[in-house]
Design a protein around this motif. Structure first.
Motif, mmCIF file in Angstrom:
data_model
loop_
_atom_site.group_PDB
_atom_site.id
_atom_site.type_symbol
_atom_site.label_atom_id
_atom_site.label_comp_id
_atom_site.label_asym_id
_atom_site.label_seq_id
_atom_site.Cartn_x
_atom_site.Cartn_y
_atom_site.Cartn_z
ATOM 1 N N UNK A 95 -9.216 -33.256 -80.235
ATOM 2 C CA UNK A 95 -9.756 -33.591 -81.044
ATOM 3 C C UNK A 95 -8.339 -34.552 -81.853
ATOM 4 N N UNK A 96 -7.352 -34.008 -81.568
ATOM 5 C CA UNK A 96 -6.123 -34.486 -81.961
ATOM 6 C C UNK A 96 -6.153 -36.391 -81.206
ATOM 7 N N UNK A 100 -6.194 -38.869 -83.483
ATOM 8 C CA UNK A 100 -4.942 -39.495 -84.033
ATOM 9 C C UNK A 100 -5.137 -41.294 -83.146
ATOM 10 N N UNK A 101 -5.870 -41.053 -82.267
ATOM 11 C CA UNK A 101 -5.951 -43.007 -81.278
ATOM 12 C C UNK A 101 -6.565 -43.043 -82.073
ATOM 13 N N UNK A 102 -7.272 -43.263 -82.432
ATOM 14 C CA UNK A 102 -8.216 -44.165 -83.689
ATOM 15 C C UNK A 102 -7.178 -44.493 -84.460
ATOM 16 N N UNK A 165 2.206 -37.197 -88.010
ATOM 17 C CA UNK A 165 3.211 -37.754 -87.116
ATOM 18 C C UNK A 165 2.500 -38.228 -86.102
ATOM 19 N N UNK A 166 1.558 -37.418 -85.476
ATOM 20 C CA UNK A 166 1.145 -37.786 -84.621
ATOM 21 C C UNK A 166 0.238 -39.369 -84.486
ATOM 22 N N UNK A 214 3.220 -31.605 -78.075
ATOM 23 C CA UNK A 214 3.613 -31.316 -79.107
ATOM 24 C C UNK A 214 2.269 -30.765 -80.086
ATOM 25 N N UNK A 215 0.780 -30.914 -79.199
ATOM 26 C CA UNK A 215 0.179 -30.762 -79.821
ATOM 27 C C UNK A 215 -0.462 -28.961 -79.140
#
Lengths: 289, 306
Positions: A95-96, A100-102, A165-166, A214-215
């Protein structure tokens, strides 16, 4: 002149050597302070209850009680907790990565109205104590029947929960990828989805790995989230399982350390193998943040 | 020409749409799981709400009760301030100190760095259980190591987290075990400092102390400030270590603000009161951060121009 230098230099070298030795002495002492607790944990996990009561008089376990590890995983449903942890961790990672990338691509490479305002809002969310939004989300989850399920831990990750943060880190990374690459792709008729999927993501592997690491650490070690939301013992993660262990066998430090070691080992291994990504990620958030 | 302008503006509109599309998962989350709860908790803080009946608007009552007659509120706030005001300066001094030592081009620097960082990857529950064992007064490692000192001074062994006067400090001490995290950031910033600065100082005959005070520390103020702010935000929310190690005791000595909030929310299900506490926490964090940002202007080095 050279004669004088010749007299001074050995003295300097001598002084430097003493200074270096002192430096290493201090650093070694500090290293022991930071790492010895791990060894002590292992020694404790291998001792008998009688040896525990002798403190350092029984420094090493006389006969390593490897069976403590077996006991630790059988007196609590260890493997169920492990499975639960893995389910949450893997889904939170996915999910992250998605959210986060999008978002990072939108911030790094696209012009859209209000972008800079949203960006400031994102950085501001880092300052807000979770308790402020925790209570209404808790009430919300209670109303839609999510309390007692894993959903409150997993679903927010797909919507950028805890990802500020990401997003920031990935945005900086995306900005570093030469624009010419995506421009020539546009000339070749590629759209933004193709640029994102075929150019940006493959070129960002190091940053993606850092985000995943990190996640992983965050979700694996998280205690507060599961404590609030996972009321059903069948869904408990290792962090909650370890707490349950403490409540049940509080005096048995041998078993407790064995269980704790089992929970810590994956994070230690991952850290050892991916140190570089870790250190880069930490220094990135600290300096450029 | 006109046609080109039209395509350009169409492309712009399209990019605007695509931009929002890419950001939409995050924006949806921000609105539904961020902004909405944020405003809702502000409203709830003015109500009496226990999840069973409808929230009833009671104005400032929650805030009034907390601020004027709730001794536990003040006690927990005081505990938290104690924690923050000691843990943060100690952490900065120790972190910067270790980074300074490692910045000496020492052999094996990255090995030391790894060892110092290691505690940061440990689950906080496992870490708390481990320190419970290290602090154990009768046969824990720390008191065993200190026993010659106790004998020399002829004093009773310290009871660490079990002693109401010492409990908060014990938890701070344990937190310092994770100082390797900020240290890595300090060290990276130190290594970013251009060597030319040190070389010209050496020509002027500057000593190590002089170089540290006049070059290294001033140029590191941004990362110190970053860790200070992060430490503040985290420190005001300290909860888990006390929950696992002391249950807030002995005698509420480690009953921190976030712990009281947790109990109010989960055990009492007093959502109105808990929301009021959360908003007081937010305001406190903001005030302290503002003050820090103000000071920041005088202290933090931002380059020649600014």
């Amino acid at each position: 002149m050279t004669e004088a230098l010749g007299r001074v230099l050995p003295g300097l070298r001598h002084r430097r050597r003493i200074r270096n030795a002192l430096l290493h002495l201090v650093l070694l002492t500090a290293s022991v302070a930071f790492t010895f607790p791990f060894l002590w944990m292992l020694f404790t996990a291998l001792k008998t209850p009688a040896e525990l009561l002798q403190g350092t008089a029984a420094f090493f376990p006389s006969v390593p009680q490897w069976s403590n590890f077996v006991t630790a995983v059988t007196v609590i449903p260890f493997f169920m907790y492990l499975m639960n942890s893995l389910i949450v961790v893997v889904l939170v990672m996915l999910g992250t990565l998605f959210s986060a990338t999008t978002a990072a691509y939108a911030f790094a490479r696209l012009e859209w109205r209000g972008r800079d305002v949203w960006f400031v809002v994102m950085l501001a969310t880092l300052m807000i104590p979770i308790q402020v939004i925790l209570i209404p989300t808790y009430i919300l989850y209670a109303h839609i029947g999510w309390l007692g399920t894993r959903l409150p831990l997993i679903v927010p990750a797909f919507f950028g929960g805890g990802a500020a943060f990401y997003i920031f880190m990935l945005r900086q990374f995306f900005k570093g990828i030469p624009k010419e690459l995506s421009e020539s792709a546009i000339i070749d008729g590629a759209n933004h989805f193709q640029i994102f999927g075929r150019i940006m993501l493959p070129l960002s592997k190091p940053a993606l790995i850092t985000v995943m690491l990190f996640t992983f650490m965050g979700a694996w070690n998280d205690f507060f989230g599961p404590l609030i939301f996972l009321s059903n013992p069948d869904h408990w993660t290792l962090a909650l399982g370890l707490r349950a262990f403490q409540l049940q066998f509080g005096g048995r430090f041998d078993l407790m350390m064995a269980a704790a070691i089992l929970m810590v080992i994956p994070t230690l291994l991952i850290f050892f193998f991916a140190q570089k990504s870790f250190i880069e990620g930490i220094t990135f958030t600290g300096i450029k943040g | 020409m006109k046609k080109r302008a039209q395509t350009l503006s169409r492309m712009k509109r399209q990019e605007n749409l695509i931009g929002y599309l890419f950001a939409s998962p995050w924006i949806t989350g921000l609105i539904l799981l961020g902004a909405f709860p944020f405003l809702a908790s502000f409203y709830i803080s003015f109500t009496n709400y226990n999840m069973l009946s409808f929230p009833r608007f009671i104005g400032l009552t929650n805030y009034r009760i907390l601020l004027s007659s709730d001794t536990i509120f003040w006690r927990s706030l005081g505990n938290t301030f104690y924690h923050v005001s000691i843990a943060i300066p100690l952490g900065i001094v120790l972190g910067v100190g270790l980074a300074l030592l490692l910045n000496n081009k020492v052999y094996g620097m990255s090995v030391y760095r790894t060892m110092f960082y290691l505690p940061n990857v440990v689950s906080i529950v496992a870490m708390a259980l481990m320190w419970l064992w290290l602090f154990q007064p009768s046969f824990g490692l720390i008191n065993e190591v200190l026993s010659p000192v106790y004998r020399l001074l002829d004093i009773e062994p310290l009871r660490w987290h079990q002693d109401a006067r010492l409990a908060k400090f014990s938890l701070i001490l344990m937190g310092l075990w994770a100082v390797g995290g900020p240290m890595v950031i300090y060290l990276a910033q130190m290594q970013d400092i251009p060597n030319a600065l040190y070389e010209s100082a050496e020509i002027d005959g500057a000593s190590w102390v002089r170089k540290t005070v006049s070059i290294t520390l001033p140029l590191m103020t941004p990362s110190i400030f970053f860790n200070f702010i992060m430490g503040l935000i985290g420190g005001f929310q300290v909860f888990t270590i006390a929950y696992i190690m002391t249950s807030g005791g002995p005698g509420r000595a480690t009953y921190y603000y976030a712990y009281y909030l947790f109990d109010t929310m989960i055990s009492d299900q007093n959502m109105g009161m808990a929301s009021a506490m959360a908003w007081i926490l937010l305001v406190l964090v903001l005030i302290v951060t503002m003050i820090a940002l103000r000071l920041n202007r005088y202290v933090v080095y931002l380059g020649e121009e600014s």
